[in-house]
Write a protein that holds these residues in place. Structure first.
Motif, PDB file in Angstrom:
ATOM      1  N   ARG A 230       1.206  -1.143  -0.036  1.00  0.00           N
ATOM      2  CA  ARG A 230      -0.110   0.263  -0.202  1.00  0.00           C
ATOM      3  C   ARG A 230       0.951   1.288   0.008  1.00  0.00           C
ATOM      4  O   ARG A 230       0.210   2.778  -0.720  1.00  0.00           O
ATOM      5  N   GLY A 231       2.060   0.993   0.809  1.00  0.00           N
ATOM      6  CA  GLY A 231       2.579   2.305   0.384  1.00  0.00           C
ATOM      7  C   GLY A 231       3.977   2.623  -0.806  1.00  0.00           C
ATOM      8  O   GLY A 231       3.795   3.630  -1.674  1.00  0.00           O
ATOM      9  N   ASP A 236       2.534   5.950  -6.382  1.00  0.00           N
ATOM     10  CA  ASP A 236       2.120   6.123  -7.579  1.00  0.00           C
ATOM     11  C   ASP A 236       3.579   4.792  -7.972  1.00  0.00           C
ATOM     12  O   ASP A 236       3.652   5.038  -9.044  1.00  0.00           O
ATOM     13  N   SER A 237       3.601   3.826  -7.985  1.00  0.00           N
ATOM     14  CA  SER A 237       4.782   2.649  -7.653  1.00  0.00           C
ATOM     15  C   SER A 237       3.682   2.125  -9.333  1.00  0.00           C
ATOM     16  O   SER A 237       2.464   1.838  -9.280  1.00  0.00           O
ATOM     17  N   PRO A 260      -5.836   9.715   3.226  1.00  0.00           N
ATOM     18  CA  PRO A 260      -5.725   7.913   2.965  1.00  0.00           C
ATOM     19  C   PRO A 260      -3.738   8.216   2.090  1.00  0.00           C
ATOM     20  O   PRO A 260      -3.536   7.530   2.732  1.00  0.00           O
ATOM     21  N   ARG A 261      -3.876   8.136   1.400  1.00  0.00           N
ATOM     22  CA  ARG A 261      -2.005   8.157   0.786  1.00  0.00           C
ATOM     23  C   ARG A 261      -1.570   9.256   1.507  1.00  0.00           C
ATOM     24  O   ARG A 261      -0.242   8.332   1.597  1.00  0.00           O
ATOM     25  N   LEU A 265       1.887   6.228   3.455  1.00  0.00           N
ATOM     26  CA  LEU A 265       2.992   6.972   3.925  1.00  0.00           C
ATOM     27  C   LEU A 265       3.767   7.103   5.120  1.00  0.00           C
ATOM     28  O   LEU A 265       5.115   6.379   5.499  1.00  0.00           O
ATOM     29  N   HIS A 266       2.941   7.254   6.092  1.00  0.00           N
ATOM     30  CA  HIS A 266       3.355   7.060   7.568  1.00  0.00           C
ATOM     31  C   HIS A 266       3.840   5.525   7.502  1.00  0.00           C
ATOM     32  O   HIS A 266       4.475   4.753   8.409  1.00  0.00           O
ATOM     33  N   LEU A 267       2.391   4.648   7.285  1.00  0.00           N
ATOM     34  CA  LEU A 267       2.959   2.855   8.093  1.00  0.00           C
ATOM     35  C   LEU A 267       4.303   2.897   6.836  1.00  0.00           C
ATOM     36  O   LEU A 267       4.642   1.581   7.532  1.00  0.00           O
TER      37      LEU A 267
END
Length: 382
Positions: A230-231, A236-237, A260-261, A265-267
């Protein structure tokens, strides 16, 4: 004392109603000034009424103050959902318009209900001179994650161009739990910090003979993989797996509101290293930090997943970004399991801490004591 805090917190409704019916108090800078003034008055109220018997813990004032703001958050969520009206209409226009997003509504429900209950429980423990370390660390993790995602999401999302003066009050609710967490972390433990026979016996067992720990290691590795996926989606991979997951499972990760984005990124940047550290803590004995950090992380992930799951299902999220019907139960199961894993780990560490304790040996001892009765446990109180 908790009863007084509970009742006084509802006076926030009177302030909101007054501001909602008085146009002079609805200017952007006036909202900021009134908000700061109200926080100061609330603090002075609790400071004055406790002068005869001051609380032994300075965090009492933090919990009492934040209990007051919990009612404001709950009122905001209820009004945005159309359950009540007449309190927060002015705030939608000149206060914080992003509070009407699905993520913010779910965040306000969490703060107005879960955090409010936590504050009352911790105030009760302070009044009774009991420890609240476990609950305090869970709360600190929850509020730190809450506010860090909220503030960063506002700036990075589509509401970054609509920041009003009231936005700056949010930094108080970010810095305060950080300082509170540092204070709680640095206090002496009230639980056993050193073990003897029981700890040595537990630490001699390989992972294969600890089925619960083995299952948790597998779950943590799975959680790391899910977090990385999800990261990468949030970054935007171009990987095919990321594109497929975004389109077929969680299009909510690309919601332009930004929350959500930012959460993913935090996680990704903070959660993955923590999950890896917890795997190490289950493999390597005497990692005494596991007791506190698993609680902090459990609070953070539980709050994040509540807001994420609720936001993806809420009616304020536009249809293209909701979970597709054909993948609904798969996504829900994955997110619920992900939310529960840190809490299961924290529960395991708290319920059976011997594997994570330092060991105190008897003078001249080279192996295990002959019996459990000779165990040595050193207890430190706050």
């Amino acid at each position: 004392m908790e009863t007084l805090v509970f009742l006084f917190s509802f006076s926030a409704l009177g302030i909101l109603y007054t501001m909602n019916t008085n146009p002079e108090l609805q200017e952007p800078y006036m909202i900021l000034h009134v908000g700061i003034a109200v926080l100061v008055v609330v603090f002075l109220f609790y400071f004055i009424i406790t002068r005869g018997n001051p609380p032994k813990d300075v965090l009492f004032f933090v919990f009492a103050e934040f209990s007051f703001t919990c009612i404001i958050d709950l009122t905001s969520a209820l009004e945005y959902d159309g359950i009540i009206s007449g309190f927060m209409e002015f705030y939608r226009k000149t206060g914080e318009p992003y509070l009407g997003t699905s993520y913010a509504i779910m965040m306000c429900y969490w703060d107005g209900i879960v955090h409010f209950i936590m504050y009352l429980m911790m105030i009760s423990k302070i009044s009774d001179r009991k420890s609240y370390r476990t609950l305090g660390l869970f709360w600190a993790g929850s509020l730190c994650a809450n506010m860090s995602v909220f503030i960063a999401g506002i700036v990075a999302g589509k509401y970054g161009s609509e920041i009003r003066p009231a936005f700056w009050i949010n930094f108080l609710f970010l810095l305060t739990p950080v300082l509170a967490a540092i204070l709680i972390f640095t206090r002496s433990q009230e639980k056993q910090l050193t073990g003897g026979y029981n700890a040595q016996q537990a630490q001699c067992m390989k992972l294969i003979w600890r089925p619960m720990d083995l299952a948790l290691v597998v779950l943590l590795i799975g959680a790391m993989a899910f977090t990385i996926l999800r990261g990468l989606v949030a970054l935007d991979s171009p990987l095919e797996a990321c594109s497929m997951y975004l389109k077929q499972y969680e299009p909510y990760l690309q919601d332009p509101v930004g929350f959500p984005r930012v959460m993913m990124l935090h996680l990704f940047f903070y959660g993955v290293p923590m999950l890896g550290a917890f795997v190490y803590g289950l493999l390597k004995p005497r990692c005494t930090w596991m007791s506190d950090w698993t609680l902090f992380f459990a609070g953070a992930v539980t709050q994040c997943q509540w807001a994420h799951i609720g936001g993806s299902l809420h009616s304020h999220t536009t249809a293209p970004f909701r979970i597709p019907d054909e993948a609904f139960w798969c996504v829900m199961a994955a997110n619920l399991i992900y939310a529960v894993i840190p809490s299961l780990l924290a529960l395991r560490v708290q319920s059976d801490p011997y594997f994570f304790l330092k060991v105190a040996y008897f003078p001249g001892q080279t192996g295990l004591p002959n019996s459990e009765e000779k165990d040595t446990l050193i207890t430190k109180n706050k």
